[in-house]
Design a protein around this motif. Sequence first.
Motif, PDB file in Angstrom:
ATOM      1  N   THR A   6       1.520  -2.550  -4.372  1.00  0.00           N
ATOM      2  CA  THR A   6       0.268  -1.985  -4.880  1.00  0.00           C
ATOM      3  C   THR A   6      -0.671  -1.641  -3.731  1.00  0.00           C
ATOM      4  N   PHE A   7      -1.152  -0.400  -3.770  1.00  0.00           N
ATOM      5  CA  PHE A   7      -2.117   0.038  -2.773  1.00  0.00           C
ATOM      6  C   PHE A   7      -3.472   0.237  -3.439  1.00  0.00           C
ATOM      7  N   VAL A   8      -4.516  -0.367  -2.846  1.00  0.00           N
ATOM      8  CA  VAL A   8      -5.898  -0.162  -3.279  1.00  0.00           C
ATOM      9  C   VAL A   8      -6.712   0.173  -2.040  1.00  0.00           C
ATOM     10  N   ALA A   9      -7.341   1.339  -2.042  1.00  0.00           N
ATOM     11  CA  ALA A   9      -8.084   1.798  -0.872  1.00  0.00           C
ATOM     12  C   ALA A   9      -9.397   1.021  -0.732  1.00  0.00           C
ATOM     13  N   SER A  10      -9.655   0.500   0.445  1.00  0.00           N
ATOM     14  CA  SER A  10     -10.941  -0.134   0.741  1.00  0.00           C
ATOM     15  C   SER A  10     -11.894   0.843   1.407  1.00  0.00           C
ATOM     16  N   GLN A  11     -11.335   1.977   1.854  1.00  0.00           N
ATOM     17  CA  GLN A  11     -12.090   3.049   2.489  1.00  0.00           C
ATOM     18  C   GLN A  11     -11.233   4.305   2.373  1.00  0.00           C
ATOM     19  N   PRO A  12     -11.772   5.475   2.678  1.00  0.00           N
ATOM     20  CA  PRO A  12     -10.927   6.681   2.628  1.00  0.00           C
ATOM     21  C   PRO A  12      -9.700   6.539   3.527  1.00  0.00           C
ATOM     22  N   GLN A  13      -8.526   6.788   2.965  1.00  0.00           N
ATOM     23  CA  GLN A  13      -7.260   6.726   3.693  1.00  0.00           C
ATOM     24  C   GLN A  13      -6.618   8.103   3.569  1.00  0.00           C
ATOM     25  N   LEU A  14      -6.666   8.865   4.641  1.00  0.00           N
ATOM     26  CA  LEU A  14      -6.306  10.279   4.568  1.00  0.00           C
ATOM     27  C   LEU A  14      -4.898  10.581   5.070  1.00  0.00           C
ATOM     28  N   ALA A  15      -4.219   9.616   5.663  1.00  0.00           N
ATOM     29  CA  ALA A  15      -2.891   9.891   6.229  1.00  0.00           C
ATOM     30  C   ALA A  15      -2.047   8.633   6.191  1.00  0.00           C
TER      31      ALA A  15
END
Length: 322
Positions: free
Chosen positions: A69-78
Amino acid sequence: MSVALRAQLLLFVISISSRTGLSRYIEDTKAEDGLYSLLSVDQKRESEDFIFRRPLRCLDMLATEGYFTFVASQPQLACAAFIIAEPSEVVSMELSDVNIDCSAGDFIKMFDGWVLKGEKFPSRQDHQLPLHQRYTDYCSSGAPGATGRSSQNVAMIFFRIHSPDSGFTLAVRKIHNPFPCNIMSQSPEGSFTMVMPHQHRNCSFSIIYPVEIRMTDLSLGQAKSNELSPQRQAWAGCSGSGDYVELLGGNGVDTSMMLPMADLCFSLTGLAQMKIGCDNSVVRLVSSGNYVNRVSFQYRLLEQRELPKSRENALDNFCSVE
């Protein structure tokens, strides 16, 4: 996969990606965040019913079945996750609990193979599907979830998420493959047999280490010669036979961009061996589809003293070794 081998494979991915980027979608991934924790995760199953779960990182290597499971804590663009199974397995992927904004530029894409340094494995020449069919785009599917299945033992997923708290869950399963083709080896030593039964198809076994390869058995439809033919210059070699094995060396993963070291277009029982001092060493079986072709080989990691010294403008030492 052992911790040591997982470390070697992860460091290979990061060393390649740091040169020019993982692909045209991946340009500036902060790989150092949580990197070494990848190597200490105990992924051993305690029972057949155990379901492995853990967070998915922006740059990750997955070698076990489970839910990630991935949950973004900040913008992850790549971001990208590389998935590898055993040589006799293919990878099944399924997305669930997806919470991203496709209209804002978020995306999740699954790929049948790996993309490293702009190169694709398997290459266009060795994969049965056209390139556009090897991608599964969640934002274009129109379904609440998306599924993908690899044609070989490696696959990957890459994604871009702008908003914090957005994310998804990736389920990874491994499925037995009775006729493995286009394999990425997890180990610098071992043995393998590739069989191609009456199919017009090319199969590569890629070893991302400098190794010595020993051919122990080769059965082809036509016998043309009786010796291992080193490729010292550009010539037709065995390519005109339609059924042959070639040894390739290079520092990328696209076999069409690697240089031929030797080829064999005759059946043999016994040993023919060659040391390839490159980052990537490949055994490639080319089949016309008219015969049942089989090649068996062993491989081992070259010791430091066996690695070739780099000499400028020398074809037989075209792989730089530091």
